[in-house]
Design a protein around this motif. Sequence first.
Motif, PDB file in Angstrom:
ATOM      1  N   THR A   1       8.990  41.874  26.962  1.00 51.45           N
ATOM      2  CA  THR A   1       9.827  40.759  27.413  1.00 51.45           C
ATOM      3  C   THR A   1      11.167  41.268  27.933  1.00 51.45           C
ATOM      4  O   THR A   1      11.679  40.791  28.958  1.00 51.45           O
ATOM      5  CB  THR A   1      10.057  39.761  26.266  1.00 51.45           C
ATOM      6  N   ILE A   2      11.757  42.248  27.235  1.00 54.97           N
ATOM      7  CA  ILE A   2      13.030  42.816  27.686  1.00 54.97           C
ATOM      8  C   ILE A   2      12.866  43.439  29.070  1.00 54.97           C
ATOM      9  O   ILE A   2      13.713  43.265  29.953  1.00 54.97           O
ATOM     10  CB  ILE A   2      13.531  43.859  26.667  1.00 54.97           C
ATOM     11  N   ARG A   3      11.743  44.157  29.260  1.00 56.94           N
ATOM     12  CA  ARG A   3      11.498  44.788  30.570  1.00 56.94           C
ATOM     13  C   ARG A   3      11.322  43.723  31.652  1.00 56.94           C
ATOM     14  O   ARG A   3      11.865  43.859  32.761  1.00 56.94           O
ATOM     15  CB  ARG A   3      10.261  45.673  30.491  1.00 56.94           C
ATOM     16  N   ARG A   4      10.583  42.656  31.350  1.00 56.64           N
ATOM     17  CA  ARG A   4      10.390  41.591  32.336  1.00 56.64           C
ATOM     18  C   ARG A   4      11.716  40.920  32.682  1.00 56.64           C
ATOM     19  O   ARG A   4      11.971  40.579  33.842  1.00 56.64           O
ATOM     20  CB  ARG A   4       9.396  40.548  31.815  1.00 56.64           C
ATOM     21  N   ALA A   5      12.561  40.702  31.672  1.00 60.92           N
ATOM     22  CA  ALA A   5      13.860  40.085  31.935  1.00 60.92           C
ATOM     23  C   ALA A   5      14.695  40.956  32.865  1.00 60.92           C
ATOM     24  O   ALA A   5      15.353  40.458  33.795  1.00 60.92           O
ATOM     25  CB  ALA A   5      14.597  39.837  30.615  1.00 60.92           C
ATOM     26  N   ALA A   6      14.673  42.274  32.628  1.00 62.21           N
ATOM     27  CA  ALA A   6      15.445  43.182  33.476  1.00 62.21           C
ATOM     28  C   ALA A   6      14.903  43.198  34.900  1.00 62.21           C
ATOM     29  O   ALA A   6      15.662  43.135  35.872  1.00 62.21           O
ATOM     30  CB  ALA A   6      15.423  44.584  32.880  1.00 62.21           C
TER      31      ALA A   6
ATOM     32  N   GLU B   1       3.850  38.011  35.625  1.00 66.85           N
ATOM     33  CA  GLU B   1       4.808  37.289  34.779  1.00 66.85           C
ATOM     34  C   GLU B   1       6.239  37.474  35.279  1.00 66.85           C
ATOM     35  O   GLU B   1       7.067  36.558  35.174  1.00 66.85           O
ATOM     36  CB  GLU B   1       4.665  37.759  33.333  1.00 66.85           C
ATOM     37  N   VAL B   2       6.558  38.641  35.810  1.00 67.90           N
ATOM     38  CA  VAL B   2       7.872  38.841  36.421  1.00 67.90           C
ATOM     39  C   VAL B   2       8.048  37.861  37.578  1.00 67.90           C
ATOM     40  O   VAL B   2       9.105  37.226  37.734  1.00 67.90           O
ATOM     41  CB  VAL B   2       8.031  40.295  36.905  1.00 67.90           C
ATOM     42  N   ALA B   3       7.008  37.724  38.393  1.00 68.90           N
ATOM     43  CA  ALA B   3       7.072  36.813  39.529  1.00 68.90           C
ATOM     44  C   ALA B   3       7.266  35.367  39.076  1.00 68.90           C
ATOM     45  O   ALA B   3       8.018  34.600  39.694  1.00 68.90           O
ATOM     46  CB  ALA B   3       5.803  36.943  40.375  1.00 68.90           C
ATOM     47  N   GLN B   4       6.615  34.984  37.979  1.00 69.52           N
ATOM     48  CA  GLN B   4       6.792  33.623  37.460  1.00 69.52           C
ATOM     49  C   GLN B   4       8.239  33.399  37.022  1.00 69.52           C
ATOM     50  O   GLN B   4       8.812  32.321  37.249  1.00 69.52           O
ATOM     51  CB  GLN B   4       5.837  33.381  36.279  1.00 69.52           C
ATOM     52  N   SER B   5       8.852  34.390  36.399  1.00 73.22           N
ATOM     53  CA  SER B   5      10.251  34.259  35.979  1.00 73.22           C
ATOM     54  C   SER B   5      11.171  34.129  37.184  1.00 73.22           C
ATOM     55  O   SER B   5      12.140  33.359  37.168  1.00 73.22           O
ATOM     56  CB  SER B   5      10.659  35.458  35.116  1.00 73.22           C
ATOM     57  N   ILE B   6      10.896  34.886  38.239  1.00 71.96           N
ATOM     58  CA  ILE B   6      11.676  34.762  39.471  1.00 71.96           C
ATOM     59  C   ILE B   6      11.547  33.350  40.030  1.00 71.96           C
ATOM     60  O   ILE B   6      12.526  32.734  40.449  1.00 71.96           O
ATOM     61  CB  ILE B   6      11.196  35.805  40.500  1.00 71.96           C
ATOM     62  N   ARG B   7      10.356  32.844  39.995  1.00 67.47           N
ATOM     63  CA  ARG B   7      10.118  31.513  40.545  1.00 67.47           C
ATOM     64  C   ARG B   7      10.843  30.419  39.766  1.00 67.47           C
ATOM     65  O   ARG B   7      11.227  29.389  40.330  1.00 67.47           O
ATOM     66  CB  ARG B   7       8.616  31.235  40.538  1.00 67.47           C
TER      67      ARG B   7
ATOM     68  N   CYS C   1       9.430  24.876  28.418  1.00 69.99           N
ATOM     69  CA  CYS C   1       8.368  25.133  29.397  1.00 69.99           C
ATOM     70  C   CYS C   1       8.811  26.172  30.418  1.00 69.99           C
ATOM     71  O   CYS C   1       7.992  26.769  31.113  1.00 69.99           O
ATOM     72  CB  CYS C   1       7.974  23.838  30.105  1.00 69.99           C
ATOM     73  N   ILE C   2      10.129  26.376  30.542  1.00 72.77           N
ATOM     74  CA  ILE C   2      10.667  27.409  31.414  1.00 72.77           C
ATOM     75  C   ILE C   2      10.613  28.733  30.664  1.00 72.77           C
ATOM     76  O   ILE C   2      10.994  28.808  29.491  1.00 72.77           O
ATOM     77  CB  ILE C   2      12.120  27.075  31.813  1.00 72.77           C
ATOM     78  N   ARG C   3      10.164  29.766  31.315  1.00 70.05           N
ATOM     79  CA  ARG C   3      10.058  31.064  30.669  1.00 70.05           C
ATOM     80  C   ARG C   3      11.424  31.516  30.147  1.00 70.05           C
ATOM     81  O   ARG C   3      12.471  31.233  30.754  1.00 70.05           O
ATOM     82  CB  ARG C   3       9.505  32.112  31.641  1.00 70.05           C
ATOM     83  N   LEU C   4      11.418  32.234  29.024  1.00 67.72           N
ATOM     84  CA  LEU C   4      12.665  32.719  28.432  1.00 67.72           C
ATOM     85  C   LEU C   4      13.441  33.571  29.427  1.00 67.72           C
ATOM     86  O   LEU C   4      14.666  33.420  29.569  1.00 67.72           O
ATOM     87  CB  LEU C   4      12.359  33.538  27.167  1.00 67.72           C
ATOM     88  N   GLU C   5      12.742  34.467  30.121  1.00 66.98           N
ATOM     89  CA  GLU C   5      13.433  35.327  31.081  1.00 66.98           C
ATOM     90  C   GLU C   5      14.156  34.502  32.147  1.00 66.98           C
ATOM     91  O   GLU C   5      15.277  34.825  32.552  1.00 66.98           O
ATOM     92  CB  GLU C   5      12.449  36.281  31.756  1.00 66.98           C
ATOM     93  N   ALA C   6      13.509  33.415  32.618  1.00 71.88           N
ATOM     94  CA  ALA C   6      14.118  32.567  33.638  1.00 71.88           C
ATOM     95  C   ALA C   6      15.328  31.828  33.086  1.00 71.88           C
ATOM     96  O   ALA C   6      16.334  31.644  33.782  1.00 71.88           O
ATOM     97  CB  ALA C   6      13.090  31.576  34.181  1.00 71.88           C
TER      98      ALA C   6
END
Length: 693
Positions: free
Chosen positions: A529-534, A585-591, A610-615
């Motif tokens: 998750t940390i990597r996806r957030a970054a 999943e990275v793309a979903q957070s960007i979206r 419902c919004i991803r944590l990273e987003a």
Amino acid sequence: MGYLSIGALSIVCYYLIPPDGAGVVVRVVMYCLTSMSAAVAVFVGILRNRPRPWLAWAFLGASQLVYAVADSTFYLRHYLLDLVDYPSVADPLYLAHYPLVVCALVLLIRHRTPGRDIPGLIDAAVLAVVAAMLSWLYLIAPQARADSPMLVKVTSVAYPVMDLAMLAVALRLILGTGRRPPSFMLLSGNLLAIFAADTIYVGQQLDGTYQTGNWLDALWLVGNLSLGAAALHPTMRWLGDPSPVADQRLGPVRIMALCVAALVAPATLLVRGANEPAQDLPVIAAACAILFLLAIARLAALVADQRRLAITDGLTGLHTRRFFEAQLTLEVQRARRSGAPLAVIIVDIDRFKSINDEYGHPAGDAALVEVATRLRTAARAGDVIARYGGEEFALLLPGASPEDLPAIAQRLREQVASSPIAVAGDCWLAVTVSIGVASYPDHGHLEGGLIAVADRALYAAKSAGRDRVVVGVPSRGDRHSCDEDAEMVEFLFRTADEVDAALSNYQHSKAISLWAMVMASELGADLATIRRAALAGRLHDIGKIVIPASILAKPAALDAEEWRVMREHPDHGYRIAAVVPGFEEVAQSIRQHHERYDGSGYPQGLSGRCIRLEARLIAVCDAWAAMLSDRPYHVMRTPEQARQELIRGRGSQFDPDVVDLFLALEASGRVGRLSRLDGSESAGLFIPPTGTR
């Protein structure tokens, strides 16, 4: 206009002529000729204007001919022969014209509304039920209970019953969809005038106040003239054309009419219950119940219309992207449970921009509509087809085996390219498409993965020369594939830096990547998750690379169309990032980074958790960074103002827990400082987060 003018003059003369002596004969002749003229006008209109359907107008002409013969019979017997018996030989003729009118109106309705128009049908039913209730209470029941011979009763009751049948069909025509030219208005006037005159006539008969030659003759004659004028008007040839409108808007006039109609029954119940015997109360109660059920049905029809509009692309009539993605999620879950295959096909029109540039956007729209029609023709029954982007289409194929996919995709491609497309007048263009294909489970187990593989296949088809089909391949685990993936990610990083440089003199995506990573770590998230957030923070704005510079760097406020284009950048970023294997999943957070906690954000309208944590992390970091950097479209402010703005957005625009965490980390100096692109630090200036682009 000549026909109406002569007709109006004849009506005036009819009432000016004394009703005695030779004047009686002249009045009878004038009345009968005016009535007969309407029948002649209808047949003249059929020959001159050649309407479609001609049979409907033939029925109207025949009905008016029968009606004119009935008029002649009645007035000759009454005035010249002094025969006043009731019923007379004229009454069967009068009653015989109603079925012909009903047949004509039914034919017109079927041609004007080839599909289903449930709202128009319900609205007409509401008004018809109210009219039927009132007719029963004040016309039919009193006639049926009167102490008179059976033949008189049957004839007297037959008139309001026939009028109700004609009114019900007339209301369906008037309230239905379709064009409303002058001919339509004149025909509607004829129907309503005849119904009103007949109703008043029956009421006067009950009261014993009817006299031949009174003012009701004028109303009947006006109705006849309206029919003749409707047939003579040139627009009658289009009256039966199919409606170009699929739905009928519920305007204020219609709402008011339906409300008044719905209130008539309970109001009548109160009046009759207080002043008269209760013998008709069951009829009124039944009318109230039917009106209630019709109101519920109307609401259900409105909900169905809204849902259809929400999931239907307005231009092509295909499903929307949102519907496609929701359906894809359901089908992936179903395929996972059943083990059945599933396929996704992405179709992109080749060189579509050149069509818009050379021939204009109407030509591009025409190409889109025709391509959508051809895809729908070539698709299998049960396939979901959607307009996925500007010139992109997506197909969802449940049960399609990997072996069948190349043939299915080739059939789609060949159908589109089978013949040129008319885009403007006599301009025909050869249009081709490139197609990317992915299947479950061979190319992925998540919907995002399937889309990403199909997208990569589509780009491969484009790169290979267009007008071809490419079936996706799953990501390989070898070193060569890893090197390719690393190069793709590095390219995306450079793209993000280009966007930053175009928008501001301060670092943006690198800072947000760092802050999002720190916050995710503080929340105790796992390493993935940390990597996806970054990564999502680093790439959150890459979709802006496709936004025109005139919009992206506009120093003034954006207009509605420019905002629509700007709000597409999260979707663009999602599509770009999803091309990288493993970045679903990275793309979903960007979206989702422009979604709001209260559900009023875009592009999907998600809310809360419902919004991803990273987003949710990126949303706060992005707003803060925008506040503390210079942009061409805002005035910079202080960090304290930025803090207050985050607090104001807490719980509405932003996740309150994320805001609290960010402010705590900012107070400790761990997040919140920006560097200029030349290496110096920001002074910390402000832009309201609701204005960030």
